[in-house]
Design a protein around this motif. Structure first.
Motif, PDB file in Angstrom:
ATOM      1  N   MET A   1       1.273  -1.677  -0.218  1.00 25.82           N
ATOM      2  CA  MET A   1       0.012   0.094  -0.194  1.00 25.82           C
ATOM      3  C   MET A   1       0.931   1.777   0.339  1.00 25.82           C
ATOM      4  O   MET A   1       1.776   1.439   1.318  1.00 25.82           O
ATOM      5  N   ARG A   2       0.244   2.061  -0.673  1.00 29.07           N
ATOM      6  CA  ARG A   2       1.850   3.934  -0.771  1.00 29.07           C
ATOM      7  C   ARG A   2       0.230   4.463  -0.080  1.00 29.07           C
ATOM      8  O   ARG A   2      -0.930   4.623  -0.004  1.00 29.07           O
ATOM      9  N   ALA A   3       1.284   5.185   1.181  1.00 30.92           N
ATOM     10  CA  ALA A   3       0.563   6.034   1.628  1.00 30.92           C
ATOM     11  C   ALA A   3       1.693   7.559   1.782  1.00 30.92           C
ATOM     12  O   ALA A   3       2.427   7.794   0.865  1.00 30.92           O
ATOM     13  N   PHE A   4       1.214   8.354   3.316  1.00 34.26           N
ATOM     14  CA  PHE A   4       2.428   9.105   3.038  1.00 34.26           C
ATOM     15  C   PHE A   4       2.560   9.385   4.860  1.00 34.26           C
ATOM     16  O   PHE A   4       2.160   8.394   5.700  1.00 34.26           O
ATOM     17  N   LYS A   5       3.702   9.657   5.161  1.00 33.50           N
ATOM     18  CA  LYS A   5       4.454   9.655   6.795  1.00 33.50           C
ATOM     19  C   LYS A   5       4.634  11.217   6.792  1.00 33.50           C
ATOM     20  O   LYS A   5       5.555  11.471   5.748  1.00 33.50           O
ATOM     21  N   PHE A   6       4.206  12.164   7.787  1.00 34.84           N
ATOM     22  CA  PHE A   6       5.085  13.167   8.068  1.00 34.84           C
ATOM     23  C   PHE A   6       6.110  12.913   9.221  1.00 34.84           C
ATOM     24  O   PHE A   6       6.091  11.661  10.081  1.00 34.84           O
ATOM     25  N   LEU A   7       7.158  13.360   8.906  1.00 34.60           N
ATOM     26  CA  LEU A   7       8.210  13.239   9.942  1.00 34.60           C
ATOM     27  C   LEU A   7       8.327  14.808  10.465  1.00 34.60           C
ATOM     28  O   LEU A   7       8.961  15.406   9.352  1.00 34.60           O
ATOM     29  N   SER A   8       9.264  14.403  11.217  1.00 33.24           N
ATOM     30  CA  SER A   8      10.476  16.335  11.555  1.00 33.24           C
ATOM     31  C   SER A   8      11.826  16.181  10.734  1.00 33.24           C
ATOM     32  O   SER A   8      11.836  15.308  10.247  1.00 33.24           O
ATOM     33  N   VAL A   9      12.024  16.984  11.156  1.00 40.56           N
ATOM     34  CA  VAL A   9      13.534  17.990  10.524  1.00 40.56           C
ATOM     35  C   VAL A   9      14.597  16.069  10.867  1.00 40.56           C
ATOM     36  O   VAL A   9      15.234  15.413  11.330  1.00 40.56           O
ATOM     37  N   GLY A  10      15.278  15.997   8.798  1.00 40.79           N
ATOM     38  CA  GLY A  10      15.694  15.002   9.205  1.00 40.79           C
ATOM     39  C   GLY A  10      15.618  13.412   8.913  1.00 40.79           C
ATOM     40  O   GLY A  10      15.821  12.949   9.090  1.00 40.79           O
ATOM     41  N   ALA A  11      14.277  13.672   8.200  1.00 37.34           N
ATOM     42  CA  ALA A  11      13.315  12.215   8.555  1.00 37.34           C
ATOM     43  C   ALA A  11      12.940  11.371   9.907  1.00 37.34           C
ATOM     44  O   ALA A  11      13.791  10.212  10.028  1.00 37.34           O
ATOM     45  N   LYS A  12      13.375  12.236  10.895  1.00 39.49           N
ATOM     46  CA  LYS A  12      12.782  11.474  12.556  1.00 39.49           C
ATOM     47  C   LYS A  12      11.890  11.050  12.670  1.00 39.49           C
ATOM     48  O   LYS A  12      10.255  12.727  12.520  1.00 39.49           O
ATOM     49  N   GLY A  13      11.019  10.562  13.516  1.00 40.98           N
ATOM     50  CA  GLY A  13      10.076   9.871  14.126  1.00 40.98           C
ATOM     51  C   GLY A  13       9.015  11.362  15.020  1.00 40.98           C
ATOM     52  O   GLY A  13      10.432  11.002  15.961  1.00 40.98           O
ATOM     53  N   ARG A  14       8.403  12.170  15.109  1.00 37.85           N
ATOM     54  CA  ARG A  14       8.151  12.861  16.180  1.00 37.85           C
ATOM     55  C   ARG A  14       8.069  12.186  17.363  1.00 37.85           C
ATOM     56  O   ARG A  14       8.376  13.098  18.477  1.00 37.85           O
ATOM     57  N   PHE A  15       7.523  11.039  17.511  1.00 34.16           N
ATOM     58  CA  PHE A  15       6.472  10.675  18.712  1.00 34.16           C
ATOM     59  C   PHE A  15       7.170   9.684  18.760  1.00 34.16           C
ATOM     60  O   PHE A  15       8.086   9.395  19.972  1.00 34.16           O
ATOM     61  N   SER A  16       8.422   9.089  17.783  1.00 34.67           N
ATOM     62  CA  SER A  16       9.167   7.577  18.627  1.00 34.67           C
ATOM     63  C   SER A  16      10.723   8.290  18.116  1.00 34.67           C
ATOM     64  O   SER A  16      11.223   7.671  18.668  1.00 34.67           O
ATOM     65  N   GLY A  17      11.195   8.960  17.760  1.00 36.60           N
ATOM     66  CA  GLY A  17      12.596   9.325  17.758  1.00 36.60           C
ATOM     67  C   GLY A  17      12.809   8.301  16.440  1.00 36.60           C
ATOM     68  O   GLY A  17      14.404   8.664  17.213  1.00 36.60           O
ATOM     69  N   HIS A  18      11.865   7.661  15.882  1.00 38.18           N
ATOM     70  CA  HIS A  18      13.106   7.036  14.845  1.00 38.18           C
ATOM     71  C   HIS A  18      13.823   7.287  13.588  1.00 38.18           C
ATOM     72  O   HIS A  18      13.021   8.469  13.417  1.00 38.18           O
ATOM     73  N   SER A  19      14.867   7.481  13.282  1.00 45.57           N
ATOM     74  CA  SER A  19      15.681   8.030  11.692  1.00 45.57           C
ATOM     75  C   SER A  19      15.346   7.356  11.648  1.00 45.57           C
ATOM     76  O   SER A  19      16.106   5.858  11.086  1.00 45.57           O
TER      77      SER A  19
END
Length: 95
Positions: A1-19
């Motif tokens: 499935m194709r979808a979208f994902k919002f991330l913080s600067v540097g492709a970092k997850g805002r809630f998870s902190g995952h880079s």
């Protein structure tokens, strides 16, 4: 499935902190996979359908590919695995 994902600067997850691994040239980023039962806001790869975008605005918008089990929530979709396909370059989170 194709979808979208919002991330913080540097492709970092805002809630998870995952880079996230970002695409290089035409090759997508590396797969990210979770084990165990999927649960919205707790466990899984979280992404947005087009109608969900206003709920999750952040610095960067990415196209993401999802695979495996999917759980459809009210304002998101949660998957077993995902990888970034391409950044949506014209996105800007500031007015």
């Amino acid at each position: 499935m194709r979808a979208f994902k919002f991330l913080s600067v540097g492709a970092k997850g805002r809630f998870s902190g995952h880079s996230w691994s970002v695409p290089q040239g035409s090759a997508p980023g590396a797969w990210v996979e979770v084990a165990g039962a999927l649960k919205a806001c707790t466990q899984g790869i979280h992404a947005c359908r087009q109608a969900d975008l206003p709920y999750w605005i952040d610095d960067e918008l990415w196209r993401i590919e999802l695979e495996g089990e999917l759980v459809h929530g009210k304002t998101m979709v949660v998957a077993q695995r995902g990888r970034l396909i391409a950044r949506v370059e014209l996105w800007e989170s500031t007015l």
